[in-house]
Design a protein around this motif. Sequence first.
Motif, PDB file in Angstrom:
ATOM      1  N   LYS A  66       0.681  -1.222   0.016  1.00  0.00           N
ATOM      2  CA  LYS A  66       0.249   0.060   0.004  1.00  0.00           C
ATOM      3  C   LYS A  66       0.911   1.274   0.102  1.00  0.00           C
ATOM      4  O   LYS A  66       0.261   2.316  -0.358  1.00  0.00           O
ATOM      5  CB  LYS A  66      -0.856  -0.078   1.235  1.00  0.00           C
ATOM      6  N   LYS A  67       2.094   1.159   0.397  1.00  0.00           N
ATOM      7  CA  LYS A  67       3.127   2.581   0.507  1.00  0.00           C
ATOM      8  C   LYS A  67       3.966   2.288  -0.681  1.00  0.00           C
ATOM      9  O   LYS A  67       4.766   3.526  -0.614  1.00  0.00           O
ATOM     10  CB  LYS A  67       3.775   2.347   1.801  1.00  0.00           C
ATOM     11  N   LEU A  68       3.796   1.405  -1.600  1.00  0.00           N
ATOM     12  CA  LEU A  68       4.630   1.559  -2.782  1.00  0.00           C
ATOM     13  C   LEU A  68       4.690   2.817  -3.588  1.00  0.00           C
ATOM     14  O   LEU A  68       3.413   2.972  -4.128  1.00  0.00           O
ATOM     15  CB  LEU A  68       4.632   0.250  -3.642  1.00  0.00           C
ATOM     16  N   GLU A  69       5.599   3.612  -3.846  1.00  0.00           N
ATOM     17  CA  GLU A  69       5.456   4.995  -4.469  1.00  0.00           C
ATOM     18  C   GLU A  69       6.233   4.784  -6.069  1.00  0.00           C
ATOM     19  O   GLU A  69       5.731   5.284  -6.880  1.00  0.00           O
ATOM     20  CB  GLU A  69       6.130   5.984  -4.021  1.00  0.00           C
ATOM     21  N   TYR A  70       7.123   3.836  -6.101  1.00  0.00           N
ATOM     22  CA  TYR A  70       7.958   3.800  -7.322  1.00  0.00           C
ATOM     23  C   TYR A  70       8.434   2.233  -7.653  1.00  0.00           C
ATOM     24  O   TYR A  70       8.951   1.727  -6.882  1.00  0.00           O
ATOM     25  CB  TYR A  70       9.524   4.521  -7.333  1.00  0.00           C
ATOM     26  N   LEU A  71       8.057   1.711  -8.839  1.00  0.00           N
ATOM     27  CA  LEU A  71       7.986   0.440  -9.256  1.00  0.00           C
ATOM     28  C   LEU A  71       8.804   0.509 -10.551  1.00  0.00           C
ATOM     29  O   LEU A  71       8.449   0.966 -11.355  1.00  0.00           O
ATOM     30  CB  LEU A  71       6.981  -0.196  -9.436  1.00  0.00           C
ATOM     31  N   ASN A  72       9.956   0.045 -10.513  1.00  0.00           N
ATOM     32  CA  ASN A  72      10.875  -0.295 -11.752  1.00  0.00           C
ATOM     33  C   ASN A  72      10.840  -1.395 -12.287  1.00  0.00           C
ATOM     34  O   ASN A  72      11.553  -2.224 -11.536  1.00  0.00           O
ATOM     35  CB  ASN A  72      12.465   0.587 -11.333  1.00  0.00           C
ATOM     36  N   LEU A  73      10.349  -1.699 -13.513  1.00  0.00           N
ATOM     37  CA  LEU A  73      10.761  -3.005 -14.156  1.00  0.00           C
ATOM     38  C   LEU A  73      11.069  -2.788 -15.647  1.00  0.00           C
ATOM     39  O   LEU A  73      10.753  -3.689 -16.522  1.00  0.00           O
ATOM     40  CB  LEU A  73       8.988  -3.722 -14.121  1.00  0.00           C
ATOM     41  N   ALA A  74      11.887  -1.979 -15.687  1.00  0.00           N
ATOM     42  CA  ALA A  74      12.483  -1.686 -16.974  1.00  0.00           C
ATOM     43  C   ALA A  74      13.314  -3.144 -17.378  1.00  0.00           C
ATOM     44  O   ALA A  74      13.925  -3.873 -16.328  1.00  0.00           O
ATOM     45  CB  ALA A  74      13.585  -0.650 -17.104  1.00  0.00           C
ATOM     46  N   GLU A  82      -0.808  -4.942 -15.073  1.00  0.00           N
ATOM     47  CA  GLU A  82      -1.838  -5.634 -14.347  1.00  0.00           C
ATOM     48  C   GLU A  82      -1.638  -5.691 -12.829  1.00  0.00           C
ATOM     49  O   GLU A  82      -0.229  -5.365 -12.637  1.00  0.00           O
ATOM     50  CB  GLU A  82      -2.246  -7.060 -15.025  1.00  0.00           C
ATOM     51  N   ASN A  83      -2.600  -6.120 -11.947  1.00  0.00           N
ATOM     52  CA  ASN A  83      -2.323  -6.312 -10.452  1.00  0.00           C
ATOM     53  C   ASN A  83      -1.673  -5.185  -9.910  1.00  0.00           C
ATOM     54  O   ASN A  83      -0.781  -5.294  -8.999  1.00  0.00           O
ATOM     55  CB  ASN A  83      -1.451  -7.481 -10.377  1.00  0.00           C
ATOM     56  N   LEU A  84      -2.116  -3.863 -10.375  1.00  0.00           N
ATOM     57  CA  LEU A  84      -1.590  -2.826  -9.659  1.00  0.00           C
ATOM     58  C   LEU A  84      -2.488  -1.901  -8.832  1.00  0.00           C
ATOM     59  O   LEU A  84      -2.129  -0.876  -8.308  1.00  0.00           O
ATOM     60  CB  LEU A  84      -0.657  -1.919 -10.597  1.00  0.00           C
ATOM     61  N   SER A  85      -3.594  -2.086  -9.221  1.00  0.00           N
ATOM     62  CA  SER A  85      -4.860  -1.496  -8.617  1.00  0.00           C
ATOM     63  C   SER A  85      -4.651  -1.017  -6.858  1.00  0.00           C
ATOM     64  O   SER A  85      -5.365  -0.242  -6.282  1.00  0.00           O
ATOM     65  CB  SER A  85      -6.380  -2.115  -8.963  1.00  0.00           C
ATOM     66  N   GLY A  86      -4.299  -2.305  -6.571  1.00  0.00           N
ATOM     67  CA  GLY A  86      -3.982  -2.165  -4.881  1.00  0.00           C
ATOM     68  C   GLY A  86      -2.986  -1.451  -4.294  1.00  0.00           C
ATOM     69  O   GLY A  86      -3.027  -0.993  -3.085  1.00  0.00           O
ATOM     70  N   CYS A  87      -2.049  -0.790  -5.282  1.00  0.00           N
ATOM     71  CA  CYS A  87      -0.913  -0.032  -4.796  1.00  0.00           C
ATOM     72  C   CYS A  87      -1.340   1.544  -4.641  1.00  0.00           C
ATOM     73  O   CYS A  87      -1.230   2.221  -5.781  1.00  0.00           O
ATOM     74  CB  CYS A  87       0.317  -0.305  -6.023  1.00  0.00           C
ATOM     75  N   LEU A 112      -5.716   5.008  -9.709  1.00  0.00           N
ATOM     76  CA  LEU A 112      -4.626   5.494  -8.824  1.00  0.00           C
ATOM     77  C   LEU A 112      -4.741   7.052  -8.734  1.00  0.00           C
ATOM     78  O   LEU A 112      -3.966   7.410  -9.651  1.00  0.00           O
ATOM     79  CB  LEU A 112      -3.340   4.874  -9.072  1.00  0.00           C
ATOM     80  N   VAL A 113      -5.100   7.742  -7.603  1.00  0.00           N
ATOM     81  CA  VAL A 113      -5.096   8.912  -7.651  1.00  0.00           C
ATOM     82  C   VAL A 113      -3.916   9.810  -7.464  1.00  0.00           C
ATOM     83  O   VAL A 113      -3.660  10.907  -7.858  1.00  0.00           O
ATOM     84  CB  VAL A 113      -5.942   9.701  -6.503  1.00  0.00           C
ATOM     85  N   HIS A 114      -2.764   9.058  -6.829  1.00  0.00           N
ATOM     86  CA  HIS A 114      -1.333   9.611  -7.042  1.00  0.00           C
ATOM     87  C   HIS A 114      -0.450   9.173  -7.979  1.00  0.00           C
ATOM     88  O   HIS A 114       0.662   9.839  -8.088  1.00  0.00           O
ATOM     89  CB  HIS A 114      -0.718   8.923  -5.520  1.00  0.00           C
ATOM     90  N   PHE A 115      -0.833   8.770  -9.078  1.00  0.00           N
ATOM     91  CA  PHE A 115      -0.199   8.218 -10.275  1.00  0.00           C
ATOM     92  C   PHE A 115       0.127   9.503 -11.174  1.00  0.00           C
ATOM     93  O   PHE A 115      -0.663  10.248 -11.632  1.00  0.00           O
ATOM     94  CB  PHE A 115      -0.842   7.155 -11.169  1.00  0.00           C
ATOM     95  N   THR A 138      -6.723   8.485 -21.039  1.00  0.00           N
ATOM     96  CA  THR A 138      -7.276   7.268 -20.104  1.00  0.00           C
ATOM     97  C   THR A 138      -6.904   7.701 -18.655  1.00  0.00           C
ATOM     98  O   THR A 138      -7.439   7.193 -17.635  1.00  0.00           O
ATOM     99  CB  THR A 138      -6.664   6.007 -20.608  1.00  0.00           C
ATOM    100  N   LEU A 139      -5.628   8.206 -18.584  1.00  0.00           N
ATOM    101  CA  LEU A 139      -4.882   8.469 -17.174  1.00  0.00           C
ATOM    102  C   LEU A 139      -4.972   9.870 -16.719  1.00  0.00           C
ATOM    103  O   LEU A 139      -4.222  10.729 -17.183  1.00  0.00           O
ATOM    104  CB  LEU A 139      -3.580   7.917 -17.010  1.00  0.00           C
ATOM    105  N   PRO A 140      -5.987  10.515 -15.990  1.00  0.00           N
ATOM    106  CA  PRO A 140      -6.382  11.794 -16.000  1.00  0.00           C
ATOM    107  C   PRO A 140      -5.395  12.446 -15.112  1.00  0.00           C
ATOM    108  O   PRO A 140      -5.148  13.782 -15.103  1.00  0.00           O
ATOM    109  CB  PRO A 140      -7.706  11.964 -15.431  1.00  0.00           C
ATOM    110  N   HIS A 141      -4.448  11.690 -14.126  1.00  0.00           N
ATOM    111  CA  HIS A 141      -3.673  12.331 -13.197  1.00  0.00           C
ATOM    112  C   HIS A 141      -2.303  12.353 -13.744  1.00  0.00           C
ATOM    113  O   HIS A 141      -1.411  12.792 -12.906  1.00  0.00           O
ATOM    114  CB  HIS A 141      -3.851  11.521 -11.946  1.00  0.00           C
ATOM    115  N   LEU A 142      -2.066  11.700 -15.090  1.00  0.00           N
ATOM    116  CA  LEU A 142      -0.710  11.823 -15.554  1.00  0.00           C
ATOM    117  C   LEU A 142      -0.115  12.939 -15.739  1.00  0.00           C
ATOM    118  O   LEU A 142      -1.028  13.860 -16.370  1.00  0.00           O
ATOM    119  CB  LEU A 142      -0.920  10.876 -16.509  1.00  0.00           C
ATOM    120  N   GLN A 143       1.122  13.238 -15.303  1.00  0.00           N
ATOM    121  CA  GLN A 143       1.812  14.474 -15.546  1.00  0.00           C
ATOM    122  C   GLN A 143       2.850  14.205 -16.589  1.00  0.00           C
ATOM    123  O   GLN A 143       3.525  15.217 -17.067  1.00  0.00           O
ATOM    124  CB  GLN A 143       2.141  15.067 -14.213  1.00  0.00           C
ATOM    125  N   MET A 144       3.361  12.931 -16.833  1.00  0.00           N
ATOM    126  CA  MET A 144       4.763  12.796 -17.395  1.00  0.00           C
ATOM    127  C   MET A 144       4.602  11.527 -18.047  1.00  0.00           C
ATOM    128  O   MET A 144       4.373  10.551 -17.276  1.00  0.00           O
ATOM    129  CB  MET A 144       5.960  12.817 -16.353  1.00  0.00           C
TER     130      MET A 144
END
Length: 459
Positions: A66-74, A82-87, A112-115, A138-144
Motif C-alpha cells: 500500500k505504501k509503494l510509490e515507485y516500481l521499476n520493471l525496465a 496488471e495487478n497494480l490497483s491495490g498499490c 490511482l489518484v497519486h499516479f 485514459t489516465l487523468p492524473h498523469l503528468q509525465m
Amino acid sequence: MVRITENLVRKKAEHNDLEISTLEEVSLHQQDIEKIEHLDKWCRELKILYLQSNLIPKIENVGRLKKLEYLNLALNNVEKIENLSGCESLQKLDLTVNFVGELTSIENLKDLVHFRELYLTGNPCTEYEGYREYVITTLPHLQMLDGQAVDKSERILAKQDYAELRSKIIRQQEAHRKKREKQKQEAKLKEEKKEQKEKNEKKPGFDGRWYTDINESDKKKTEDRELEDDSLEKQHQKDQEFWEEKTEFTPESRIEVHKQMEKQKARENTEKKEEEKAPRRLFADDGRPLNVNEAKVDFTLTEDEENNQFLLDIAVFKHMDTSLVDVDVQTNYVKVIMKGKILQLCMTEDINADSSSAKRSQVTGHLLITMPKAKPLIKPKHVIVNKEENKENNVQEKRKTHEKLEVDKKAHKTVDIANIVTQKSDKIVPPLGSKVKQAVKERPNSDDFVDDLDVPPLE
C-alpha cells in the motif's frame, strides 16, 4: 529459475541493518529473477522497488504494498500492465524496453489518484497510432509520459475523439496479439528442432554414414568423436553462429539469449577449473631470479647515485590493506606479494638486505622500498669554495711565485771573493764595512746585594 529468497532480500537490506520488515527500499536488479513473490508479505513498508534487468514476464504479488510509490520493471518481459490497483500510493511506473502490446491494460492505473509518471519507451504499444493521446486521456492524473510533460491543452485535444481513438488502439493491439501468437509458435518449433538436433548428434553413427553393426570398439570411437565434436573450437564456432543469427526481439528470444549466456559462462568456469594452473616460475634453471609481475601493477625502479641506493616505487592499490602486502628483499632480487599476487624484480647490483626499508603512503597507497647497495661508493668530498675567495687566493699565489732565470756559471763577470784567502786561520776577519759585536761585560754585584730566590730574574 532464480527465486526471491529471504536471504537475498536481507543481503540487499544492509543499509537497514538486515531488517526486512521495516525495509522501505530494495534493489533486486540484474538477479535473473523470473517471478515477483514474497515481497508483499515480508516487506509491507516498501516505498521503492527496483526490479530492472531481470526476466519477469508478469506483474504480480505487489497489490498488498500500500505504501509503494515507485516500481521499476525496465528491461523485463512484461506484456501487460496488471495487478497494480491495490498499490494506492503508486506515483511512478517504469516499464522501459518491455513487450507491452495490450495498451488498454493501462486502464488498471486510472483509479490511482497519486499516479503521475509512466515510462513505456521501447514497448510495441508505443508504435500504435494515437498512442500518446490515448494514454493521456485514459489516465487523468498523469503528468509525465515517457519523459515528456503532459499539457492541459494536449489533454483537451485528446479527449475530443476518445471513442474512435480507443477503437483504433484495440484493432492495432489485436493485430499485435495475432503476431505474438505466431511468434510463440515459431519459437516453440525452433526449440523442438534444436532439441531434436542435440539428440541426433548424441546418437552413434550420426556422421553421415550408415552402420549395420556397432560393436564395443565402434562405440568407443563414437564417444571419442563426440568428445572431439564438443571441443573448444567447435563450441566457439557454435557460439559465433548463435550470435550472428538474426531473430526478432521477443520475450522468447531474450530468454534464449540469457540461456546461451549462462551456458557460455558455465563452460568457461568449467574450463578454468579443469585447467591446471601452471606453477609459478620465479627462478631460471641456473638459479637466476626472473622478473615477474603477476599483480600487473605499475612500478618505477630508479638508482640514487648520490646516496648509493635503489628506490622501488610500487603503485599498490589504494584501498588494499597493508596486512595483505609482504616484502622480501634479498641480495640480488626483491619480491613483493600483494594479496597472493607476486611482483619480483632482478637487481643489477648486490643489495644490502639488512639496511633496506619499506614505507607506504597513506594518501596514494604507493609502496616505497629503499635498498642500499652492498658495495660502498667512495667519492671525494666536495669542498664548496666561494668564487670571490678563490680569485683572491689565485692572485696571492701569483704574487708569491717568482720566475728564476738559468744563467751559465762561466758568464759571471764579478770577482768571486769567497775564496780569496787560500789559507784558513783561526781568526776570522769580517768583511769590509761590517761592525764587530763586542761581548758586554757583566757588572759586579754591589756589597748589599741579596739574592732572593722568590724574585724572578730580569729579562
